[in-house]
Design a protein around this motif. Structure first.
Motif, PDB file in Angstrom:
ATOM      1  N   PHE A  53       0.835  -1.207   0.000  1.00 29.07           N
ATOM      2  CA  PHE A  53       0.000   0.000   0.000  1.00 29.07           C
ATOM      3  C   PHE A  53       0.860   1.242   0.000  1.00 29.07           C
ATOM      4  N   THR A  54       0.357   2.276  -0.682  1.00 32.68           N
ATOM      5  CA  THR A  54       0.935   3.605  -0.567  1.00 32.68           C
ATOM      6  C   THR A  54      -0.154   4.647  -0.734  1.00 32.68           C
ATOM      7  N   GLU A  55       0.017   5.772  -0.084  1.00 34.30           N
ATOM      8  CA  GLU A  55      -0.860   6.918  -0.330  1.00 34.30           C
ATOM      9  C   GLU A  55      -0.273   7.757  -1.457  1.00 34.30           C
ATOM     10  N   GLY A  56      -1.137   8.400  -2.206  1.00 34.77           N
ATOM     11  CA  GLY A  56      -0.707   9.168  -3.358  1.00 34.77           C
ATOM     12  C   GLY A  56      -1.346   8.612  -4.615  1.00 34.77           C
ATOM     13  N   GLY A 102      -5.225   6.498  -2.582  1.00 38.43           N
ATOM     14  CA  GLY A 102      -4.428   5.358  -2.142  1.00 38.43           C
ATOM     15  C   GLY A 102      -4.398   4.265  -3.186  1.00 38.43           C
ATOM     16  N   TRP A 103      -3.310   3.516  -3.203  1.00 40.13           N
ATOM     17  CA  TRP A 103      -3.151   2.386  -4.128  1.00 40.13           C
ATOM     18  C   TRP A 103      -2.750   1.138  -3.347  1.00 40.13           C
ATOM     19  N   HIS A 129     -14.868   4.889  -4.851  1.00 33.25           N
ATOM     20  CA  HIS A 129     -14.430   5.221  -6.207  1.00 33.25           C
ATOM     21  C   HIS A 129     -13.202   4.392  -6.578  1.00 33.25           C
ATOM     22  N   SER A 130     -13.357   3.088  -6.529  1.00 32.01           N
ATOM     23  CA  SER A 130     -12.238   2.187  -6.779  1.00 32.01           C
ATOM     24  C   SER A 130     -12.122   1.842  -8.267  1.00 32.01           C
ATOM     25  N   ARG A 169      -6.824   1.168  -7.316  1.00 35.65           N
ATOM     26  CA  ARG A 169      -6.754   2.607  -7.046  1.00 35.65           C
ATOM     27  C   ARG A 169      -8.010   3.022  -6.289  1.00 35.65           C
ATOM     28  N   VAL A 170      -7.848   3.759  -5.187  1.00 36.47           N
ATOM     29  CA  VAL A 170      -8.973   4.223  -4.385  1.00 36.47           C
ATOM     30  C   VAL A 170      -8.939   5.743  -4.334  1.00 36.47           C
TER      31      VAL A 170
END
Length: 856
Positions: A53-56, A102-103, A129-130, A169-170
């Motif tokens: 996971f990462t934010e961005g 986030g991904w 919104h995935s 992708r979120v």
């Protein structure tokens, strides 16, 4: 329109129509015996481990070649928002926590399978919104964060044994798109399915029990069989029924032929002799295991919960479970659980539901969107009736920052209403198909307090004019039903008509499930009854409108009425038990929840619950335990009389400062304490909540008199007591008693772990509860202390909290200040082994708890 006496047994009243003209299968029980399993992994496979996971946001994150080695490794479910600190720069509607982008990525090898095998992935919920990619190719996603969905990975997988990259992708950049805290990310479970090209789809069985007697339980099973091959296919099918102990008690099967590229629905009718009933006291669960068999091998399998119970709704006398009149003693819950946010482990829900059940709760309203699959299954297991709610918004949006006042129209607050026209049907269908086999589910709610958003409704009530002061909570309508109807009919309709949308939604539900009634939670029922809205419903739910129960019964007697949101106060339950025609209530709320804290910094949530954010019991819990249980119960609280809602009359009797105010208390319990530490001689009020007919209060052994419950309209025993250090004790002739003692400063603490043996999965956690104590070991609740946790590698400290909605210390911390002497940590296992968790009080007291984590 339904008959006045709306009888609902679990029955399949619609005729199941095959999707192809293939012949119906014949019974062939002997033919399905003695088969072996195929090499496919039958049934659902947990797909929660090994995610990154990462934010961005970067479009390259979807590429299989992207280097993700620096991303965070985690096990799903996961909520990234709750890992952030609370900050006032965000918004109270969503608990002063951020959203963002986030991904998630997961690398996995293509499974070794037989030929003609399909691979599906099911997401139980992604907020929101995935967009889902496999090996860089977009294959689907969902706007609605509560909608479960299944995607076919088959055509996009690499050859057997080679690696694939699944990327999700979120987009939670609309960080105020909810009126409460929704969480962010893949916050529910992910499941993988391998199935043959002739298979039973996910959610492909529908079980009903149309006839139940003491001697026999009829089971109707509708099995959807899908053929994605280019030629007609024949198969054997078999269903086994297992009892709660796992013993096979029945097997039945037959043959079926399905045309190429089509579906066929085959029906089975089975009889279980002397069935055990599912109810709230003894939630007996059977299961049905359905298989497809080809060439002597079991190629597909699906397990479905099965419970025998009848539900009946009568406008005159309310709700009946298994033929027994049953008052619905319900609470509303949101889908967050405090320090774990929206990614709630099963053990966290189990602890909370069992606590609620101990108060007498027998029903849960899932407010205001579909709950997780695991939460629904827990209600089956624990014997909790469920109202499953599907939507909070329809055609028009609600103001996320403050409902009823539509002042904002900015990107960050745009919610589901923007997609309702295009997504509502499929989202509703997914919710119903996933949950319709749960015996705990007794009604479908299609909407929550929808009327605010439509033109005509508020103005037609007559409440929101100057002379009415907007007080619709405790006042019957100020104008006649005829005037309400005239105002409504002569006002402009608007682009969308609420009654038409309600009719459409109700029809969509009934196309999939005819065994349960449709209800909605109405905030303006005096208008909804005459607007055509209630025509779409089988039951009418009133939101904070107990004052018009009699009004609704008199004018609209054909519809059963119940409370679907009511405050956690005695006067709400009193209104129910005084009216045989009211089926019960769902109190707002069972548990405090995050968000809906409009301009309330540092308040991060709503303190309307019977339990706080940490799951600790509040005074209102004990009031309702005394109302909803026959077991004798007493609970004491205290308060400085000047700070209380009471005063003394000229005889020295404790009376309300505002006579009768108990009957109009709303969201929060009045201010009381659970301690006996005041200034010597201070005049205090001692309260007791009890179902004992008589209580006697003793202060340091001296009687302060007996009181009768019948003498207290508010059901609260009250004594005026000049404070003297020592103890107070209330004793009832019923055998129950309670005591509070004076304590010294906290020098120590006790720690209670509900589990010390954990499994390596997403379900299993340990709750470590801290209670401060003095040097004599007495619980200290009037002063606070800091607690620090040291958790070794191999365990995960999911978070810490004290349960107070005004506490904005970060959940993701190793320390917390207690509230009312209490604190909580939640721990899960990351690696097999035995570990010691250390807890240290600021004054130096240290305790250890040993936690063992079992491997796979």
């Amino acid at each position: 329109m339904f008959m006045n006496k709306f009888l609902l047994l679990l029955t399949l009243s619609s005729i199941l129509i095959a999707c192809s003209p293939a012949p119906e299968g014949k019974k062939d029980g002997d033919a399905v015996k003695g088969v072996t399993l195929s090499s496919n992994k039958l049934g659902p496979q947990n797909f929660n481990d090994g995610w990154l996971f990462t934010e961005g946001d970067d479009e390259n994150f979807a590429l299989a070649s992207f280097d993700d080695t620096k991303w965070t490794t985690l096990r799903l479910p996961h909520d990234w928002s709750v890992s952030h600190p609370f900050e006032e720069k965000w918004d109270g509607a969503t608990a002063y926590l951020p959203g963002g982008m986030g991904w998630y990525r997961k690398t996995f090898s293509t499974p070794t399978t037989e030929k003609e095998t399909l691979t599906f992935i099911n997401f139980d919920g992604i907020y929101n919104h995935s967009t889902v990619y496999i090996n860089g190719q977009k294959i689907g996603g969902e706007v609605n964060g509560y909608t479960p969905f299944t995607l076919d990975l088959s055509e996009h997988l690499k050859p057997e044994g080679e690696e694939n990259v699944l990327a999700v992708r979120v987009d939670r950049s609309r960080y105020i798109d909810s009126r409460w805290y929704p969480g962010s990310g893949i916050y529910r479970n992910v499941t993988l399915y391998q199935k043959p090209k002739l298979h039973i789809p996910v959610w492909g069985t529908y079980i009903t029990t149309p006839e139940i007697t003491q001697d026999n339980g009829r089971v109707n099973i509708a099995i959807t069989i899908k053929n994605t091959l280019s030629s007609q296919q024949s198969s054997l099918y078999r269903t086994r029924i297992y009892d709660a102990a796992g013993n096979k008690i029945l097997v039945d099967g037959g043959t079926v032929t399905v045309n190429a590229g089509e579906e066929f629905i085959v029906e089975q009718k089975l009889d279980v002799k002397s069935p055990e009933l599912w109810d709230t006291e003894s939630p007996y669960l059977y299961s049905a295991e359905t298989e497809l068999i080809q060439n002597g091998q079991v190629v597909d399998r699906i397990k479905t919960p099965l419970g025998f119970r009848t539900i009946e709704y009568k406008p005159d006398t309310g709700f009946y479970l298994n033929g027994k009149h049953t008052l619905i003693k319900g609470v509303n819950i949101h889908h967050d659980a405090g320090l774990v946010g929206a990614a709630v482990p099963e053990d966290v829900w189990r602890r909370r539901l069992l606590t609620l059940k101990a108060s007498g709760v027998n029903a849960i309203r899932m407010a205001h969107n579909p709950a997780s699959r695991e939460l629904m299954a827990l209600c089956d297991e624990l014997g909790l009736l469920v109202q499953a709610e599907i939507f909070d918004e329809w055609d028009y949006p609600k103001d996320k920052r403050l409902n009823q006042q539509e002042r904002h129209d900015d990107y960050i607050s745009r919610g589901y209403a923007d997609w309702f026209q295009t997504h509502a049907h499929k989202d509703l269908k997914a919710a119903v198909l996933r949950d319709r086999n749960h015996p705990s589910l007794i009604m479908w709610s299609i909407g929550n307090e929808i009327e605010w958003t439509y033109p005509r409704y508020a103005a037609a009530t007559g409440y929101f004019e100057m002379e009415a002061n907007g007080n619709y909570f405790f006042n019957p309508p100020y104008i006649t039903p005829e005037e309400i109807k005239h105002r409504f009919d002569t006002s402009e309709e608007g682009e969308y008509v609420l009654a038409k949308t309600a009719k459409k939604l109700s029809e969509w539900v009934k196309a999939l499930d005819t065994t349960r009634p449709v209800i909605a939670n109405m905030i303006l029922p005096s208008v909804s009854h005459i607007s055509g809205y209630t025509d779409a419903l089988d039951i009418v739910g009133y939101s904070y409108r107990r004052v018009i129960y009699d009004y609704g019964r008199k004018l609209f007697p054909e519809k059963m009425i119940m409370g679907t949101e009511n405050v956690v106060q005695w006067h709400e339950w009193k209104a129910v038990i005084e009216r045989e025609f009211v089926a019960g209530t769902f109190l707002w709320t069972g548990i405090d929840y995050m968000g809906e804290a409009h301009g309330g910094w540092p308040r991060k949530g709503v303190a309307s619950g019977m339990l706080d954010l940490a799951g600790f019991k509040k005074p209102s819990f004990h009031m309702f335990k005394s109302l909803w249980n026959s077991e004798p119960h007493v609970y004491l609280t205290t308060q400085d009389i000047e700070k209380s809602v009471y005063t003394l009359d000229n005889t020295g009797k404790v009376v309300e400062k505002e006579e009768g105010s108990w009957a109009q208390r709303v969201w929060y319990w009045h201010d009381v304490e659970r301690h006996w530490n005041y200034t010597e001689g201070l005049n205090t009020v001692v309260e007791a909540y009890s179902n004992c007919d008589e209580l006697e209060l003793f202060v340091n052994g001296e009687s302060y008199g007996k009181q009768n419950l019948a003498d207290h309209a508010d059901r609260i025993f009250k004594w005026s007591v000049p404070y003297a250090a020592g103890e107070i004790r209330a004793t009832g002739a019923c055998g129950a008693s309670d005591i509070i003692e004076t304590t010294e400063a906290p020098t120590d603490f006790v720690v209670t772990a509900d589990k010390t043996l954990l499994s390596l999965d997403e379900k299993s956690v340990s709750h470590l509860e801290i209670q401060l104590t003095d040097k004599q070991g007495k619980p200290v609740t009037h002063t606070e202390s800091d607690i620090r946790w040291q958790v070794p590698e191999g365990l995960d400290l999911m978070g810490v909290d004290n349960g107070w909605v005004n506490n904005v210390q970060a959940f993701q911390s190793t320390s917390v200040t207690t509230h009312e002497g209490r604190a909580l940590a939640i721990i899960r296992g990351l690696k097999a082994g035995t570990y010691k968790v250390q807890m240290t009080q600021e004054d130096g007291a240290t305790k250890h708890v040993s936690i063992e984590v079992k491997g796979d």
